[in-house]
Design a protein around this motif. Structure first.
Motif, PDB file in Angstrom:
ATOM      1  N   GLN A 273     -44.448 -22.710  28.499  1.00  0.00           N
ATOM      2  CA  GLN A 273     -44.196 -24.108  28.849  1.00  0.00           C
ATOM      3  C   GLN A 273     -45.504 -24.851  29.104  1.00  0.00           C
ATOM      4  N   MET A 274     -46.399 -24.149  29.817  1.00  0.00           N
ATOM      5  CA  MET A 274     -47.696 -24.722  30.149  1.00  0.00           C
ATOM      6  C   MET A 274     -48.464 -25.020  28.865  1.00  0.00           C
ATOM      7  N   ALA A 275     -48.440 -24.058  27.921  1.00  0.00           N
ATOM      8  CA  ALA A 275     -49.156 -24.232  26.655  1.00  0.00           C
ATOM      9  C   ALA A 275     -48.606 -25.434  25.899  1.00  0.00           C
ATOM     10  N   LEU A 276     -47.274 -25.602  25.935  1.00  0.00           N
ATOM     11  CA  LEU A 276     -46.672 -26.702  25.186  1.00  0.00           C
ATOM     12  C   LEU A 276     -46.960 -28.046  25.839  1.00  0.00           C
ATOM     13  N   SER A 277     -46.829 -28.079  27.161  1.00  0.00           N
ATOM     14  CA  SER A 277     -46.992 -29.382  27.818  1.00  0.00           C
ATOM     15  C   SER A 277     -48.457 -29.772  27.946  1.00  0.00           C
ATOM     16  N   GLY A 278     -49.327 -28.759  28.158  1.00  0.00           N
ATOM     17  CA  GLY A 278     -50.754 -29.066  28.292  1.00  0.00           C
ATOM     18  C   GLY A 278     -51.474 -29.108  26.965  1.00  0.00           C
ATOM     19  N   GLY A 279     -50.740 -28.895  25.871  1.00  0.00           N
ATOM     20  CA  GLY A 279     -51.362 -28.813  24.554  1.00  0.00           C
ATOM     21  C   GLY A 279     -51.802 -30.167  24.042  1.00  0.00           C
ATOM     22  N   ASP A 280     -52.556 -30.132  22.970  1.00  0.00           N
ATOM     23  CA  ASP A 280     -52.989 -31.412  22.422  1.00  0.00           C
ATOM     24  C   ASP A 280     -52.498 -31.597  20.996  1.00  0.00           C
TER      25      ASP A 280
ATOM     26  N   LEU B 180     -59.793 -22.607  10.927  1.00  0.00           N
ATOM     27  CA  LEU B 180     -58.744 -23.602  11.140  1.00  0.00           C
ATOM     28  C   LEU B 180     -57.407 -23.144  10.571  1.00  0.00           C
ATOM     29  N   GLY B 181     -57.383 -21.894  10.122  1.00  0.00           N
ATOM     30  CA  GLY B 181     -56.197 -21.397   9.425  1.00  0.00           C
ATOM     31  C   GLY B 181     -54.931 -21.419  10.253  1.00  0.00           C
ATOM     32  N   ALA B 182     -55.065 -21.257  11.587  1.00  0.00           N
ATOM     33  CA  ALA B 182     -53.865 -21.138  12.410  1.00  0.00           C
ATOM     34  C   ALA B 182     -53.387 -22.489  12.959  1.00  0.00           C
ATOM     35  N   LEU B 183     -54.048 -23.571  12.557  1.00  0.00           N
ATOM     36  CA  LEU B 183     -53.648 -24.884  13.081  1.00  0.00           C
ATOM     37  C   LEU B 183     -52.758 -25.614  12.088  1.00  0.00           C
ATOM     38  N   ASP B 184     -51.923 -26.528  12.591  1.00  0.00           N
ATOM     39  CA  ASP B 184     -51.097 -27.275  11.643  1.00  0.00           C
ATOM     40  C   ASP B 184     -51.934 -28.377  10.981  1.00  0.00           C
ATOM     41  N   LYS B 185     -51.377 -28.998   9.942  1.00  0.00           N
ATOM     42  CA  LYS B 185     -52.171 -29.797   9.019  1.00  0.00           C
ATOM     43  C   LYS B 185     -52.899 -30.962   9.684  1.00  0.00           C
ATOM     44  N   LYS B 186     -52.205 -31.716  10.506  1.00  0.00           N
ATOM     45  CA  LYS B 186     -52.797 -32.887  11.155  1.00  0.00           C
ATOM     46  C   LYS B 186     -53.974 -32.490  12.049  1.00  0.00           C
ATOM     47  N   LEU B 187     -53.717 -31.442  12.852  1.00  0.00           N
ATOM     48  CA  LEU B 187     -54.739 -30.980  13.789  1.00  0.00           C
ATOM     49  C   LEU B 187     -55.936 -30.417  13.035  1.00  0.00           C
ATOM     50  N   ARG B 188     -55.656 -29.791  11.892  1.00  0.00           N
ATOM     51  CA  ARG B 188     -56.713 -29.177  11.097  1.00  0.00           C
ATOM     52  C   ARG B 188     -57.678 -30.243  10.587  1.00  0.00           C
TER      53      ARG B 188
END
Lengths: 280, 381
Positions: A273-280, B180-188
């Protein structure tokens, strides 16, 4: 139809649980039986617990069993961990396949054979070197380590394969020397595996009757040996009391383990939950 | 085999010192049993570069990177970093750090301890470790996350912790395995630029392994295209895209219409080539003799498409019908069946908003294609 299947499964579940637990429940009830004859109900009483607590040989057996189990679990965990590490992390070495096969052989070997061969081994050792002078604590412990370490090695191998090598490579890449990699990365990651290995080795040792009977000497009775020898003289209510105490002991341990697992699961959910909410 | 002339274009950039390569890979081969993962490669990388090893899976790029980090030992050949031979030097003594594919953060340590781990190994004073760790956290914009464990972070944050951990020891060479392989497209897309900015700020030489050609194009100062354990071509992104040396590179980076041809005449700086589209004259020199078979490539976006057959007759003109349309919004891809039967890919910008809400061209429409001879790429097999 879905409804029907779930009813069927529920019934099967209860049948299974009944088979598992009714004998134990009966045992507990009969441990509180006043009568000296096990199947005859003589009213509720804690008389046999008193008898049990006043019987020194029972406590001597408990002490011996716990001592053996502790030493066995600790040594087997150490040796089993080394064996597992050698199998998974040291790449290919001469005799690796043979070593791997020999490591798991005790798992499939009939206990009587293991017990017999160890007895022969200890007798010849005594003939040649005069050691071990008499069979008892030492011989049983060594015997238990030989088969327990195989179980530990299997657990450690599985865990090592599961956690992979990348973390160790990352540590080495950051400048950690092999010993430091072992102590700061491999062992902490391996700790849960080592703990389950230790617990398994501990239980296997407490449980063992066959091998201990082979390699024990006069006067050294482990708990299973004691219970079994008394049962041969007929069912005795004080043994029921002893068994009840063991059941209680195991139940408490299982409850603690379940609680720890529950907490860990909850923490993982919170982390997510922390990873999802604090994520960017 | 590999054209080292491409390095010349870098000489103009003041930041690069091409006299003394930072990394020298000399005839390195790596075999796993019978399988040759890396086959006799030779390469110099200079300080300050952001070098990309680009190739499909199993092309040997990761094996090469692992040899640089010291996790694999070359079967033959030499690797020199800053002039020092690395053979026999274990990973923990190399002046390199690596950012691993799935980050390989230590799950039982906090963000702070992950980053400090490398410094702790060098016996650096505690207060300095704290300072440098803090600086790294600021660089990757993760202040306030010191005490978190890796599984309490999002994918993008983990990626930044991994980068900070790899950079904190100020390595001479930073090795990045599919960063960057594990990131989704926008973030990449966002992170690509962030990575370049950080590289410029810290001035560390990066060697990046990737299978993503777009990522390589955006990031790299130079790209080495790899296949079957060998470098197929080394050059700047523009060189690789606009001047591919052979069919493989032309097809691997972007897409290309490729026609087979035979050289009819080779006068100095002028080639006449017979193709399925007729005779084509190229104003370039080639060592190939008359009768040699070659391939000609044209990028889909370098062909213009129009409904008007009478427009200027500069360059090569041909006509066909629209067989398929792929509408991508900003551009459209067309498959055009030429009159003589060849199928050609064309990409066109949609720079006008269609007023009747329909597409600029429709299926089965007759169109004219035009391209300039200077856009034709002469390719070896």
């Amino acid at each position: 139809m879905n409804q029907g299947r779930s009813t069927f499964l529920t019934v099967m579940l209860y049948i299974g649980l009944t088979f598992l637990y009714v004998p134990m429940i009966l045992l507990v009830i009969y441990s509180f039986n006043y009568s000296k004859l096990v199947p005859v109900w003589g009213g509720w009483s804690t008389r046999w617990y008193k008898v049990l607590f006043e019987s020194p040989e029972v406590w001597e057996a408990v002490r011996l069993s716990l001592q053996i189990a502790l030493v066995n679990a600790t040594v087997a965990t150490m040796l089993g961990t080394f064996a597992g590490l050698a199998m998974v992390r040291f790449g290919r070495f001469r005799g690796r396949t043979l070593f791997g096969g020999m490591l798991v052989a005790p798992l499939v070997m009939p206990e009587v054979i293991t017990g017999l061969s160890l007895l022969v081994f200890f007798i010849s050792l005594k003939e040649l070197f005069g050691w071990p002078a008499e069979r008892g604590f030492t011989t049983i412990t060594i015997a238990h380590i030989t088969f327990s370490l195989a179980y530990v090695a299997v657990i450690i191998q599985a865990r090592l394969t599961g956690i992979g090598e990348t973390l160790e490579e990352a540590a080495a890449d950051l400048g950690a020397k092999p010993f430091k990699v072992m102590t700061s990365i491999t062992l902490p990651r391996l700790a849960p595996g080592m703990l389950s290995g230790w617990l398994l080795a501990f239980t296997l040792s407490l449980d063992d009757l066959v091998i201990a009977s082979f390699v024990t000497g006069p006067g050294a009775n482990t708990l299973p040996i004691l219970i079994f020898s008394r049962i041969r003289l007929g069912l005795r209510p004080d043994i029921n009391a002893l068994a009840t105490i063991i059941i209680l002991f195991v139940a408490v341990l299982v409850a603690i383990a379940a609680y720890i697992m529950f907490r860990q699961h909850k923490r993982e959910l919170l982390d997510q939950q922390m990873a999802l909410s604090g994520g960017d | 085999m590999v054209n080292q002339s491409s390095v010349r274009s870098l000489v103009n950039k003041p930041a690069l010192n091409t006299d003394k390569p930072l990394l020298q890979i000399r005839n390195v081969t790596k075999k796993f049993g019978e399988f040759v993962a890396v086959n006799n490669v030779d390469l110099n990388i200079y300080a300050g570069e952001l070098f990309c090893l680009l190739g499909g899976s199993g092309c040997g790029k990761s094996t090469l990177l692992r040899m640089l980090a010291g996790f694999e030992t070359p079967s033959s050949g030499q690797i020199l970093i800053d002039g020092k031979d690395m053979s026999g030097v274990p990973p923990y003594q190399r002046p390199t750090n690596m950012m691993f594919q799935n980050y390989a953060l230590f799950p039982h340590m906090s963000v702070e301890r992950n980053i400090a781990f490398g410094l702790e190994q060098d016996g650096i004073h505690k207060s300095e470790i704290k300072d440098r760790t803090h600086n790294m956290l600021r660089l990757v914009e993760l202040q306030g996350y010191e005490k978190r464990r890796p599984n309490q972070l999002s994918g993008g944050q983990r990626q930044r912790v991994a980068l900070a951990r790899a950079l904190v020891k100020e390595p001479k060479l930073l090795l990045l395995d599919e960063p960057l392989g594990a990131l989704d497209k926008k973030l990449r897309e966002h992170t690509q630029f962030e990575l370049m900015n950080i590289q410029e700020k810290v001035g560390v030489t990066f060697v990046v392994v990737t299978h993503d050609q777009e990522e390589a194009m955006v990031l790299a100062t130079r790209i080495a295209v790899m296949d079957k354990g060998q470098f197929i071509q080394i050059g700047s992104p523009t060189e690789i895209y606009e001047y591919p040396e052979n069919r493989f590179v032309a097809n691997f980076i972007g897409s290309a219409n490729i026609f087979e041809g035979t050289i009819l005449e080779n006068n100095n700086n002028s080639l006449k080539i017979a193709t399925e589209l007729g005779e084509i004259t190229l104003e370039q020199s080639s060592a190939l003799g008359v009768g040699a078979s070659v391939f000609l490539g044209v990028r889909p976006e370098k062909i213009s498409i129009s409904k008007d057959p009478s427009a200027s007759t500069d360059g090569y003109t041909t006509s066909g019908v629209v067989e398929d349309i792929g509408y991508l919004g900003n551009t459209s891809r067309y498959k055009i069946r030429l009159d003589q039967g060849t199928l050609v890919d064309v990409t066109a910008q949609n720079h006008l908003r269609p007023q009747n809400r329909t597409h600029a061209f429709s299926w089965e429409e007759k169109v004219t294609l035009r391209w300039d001879a200077s856009n034709i790429m002469l390719l070896k097999k």
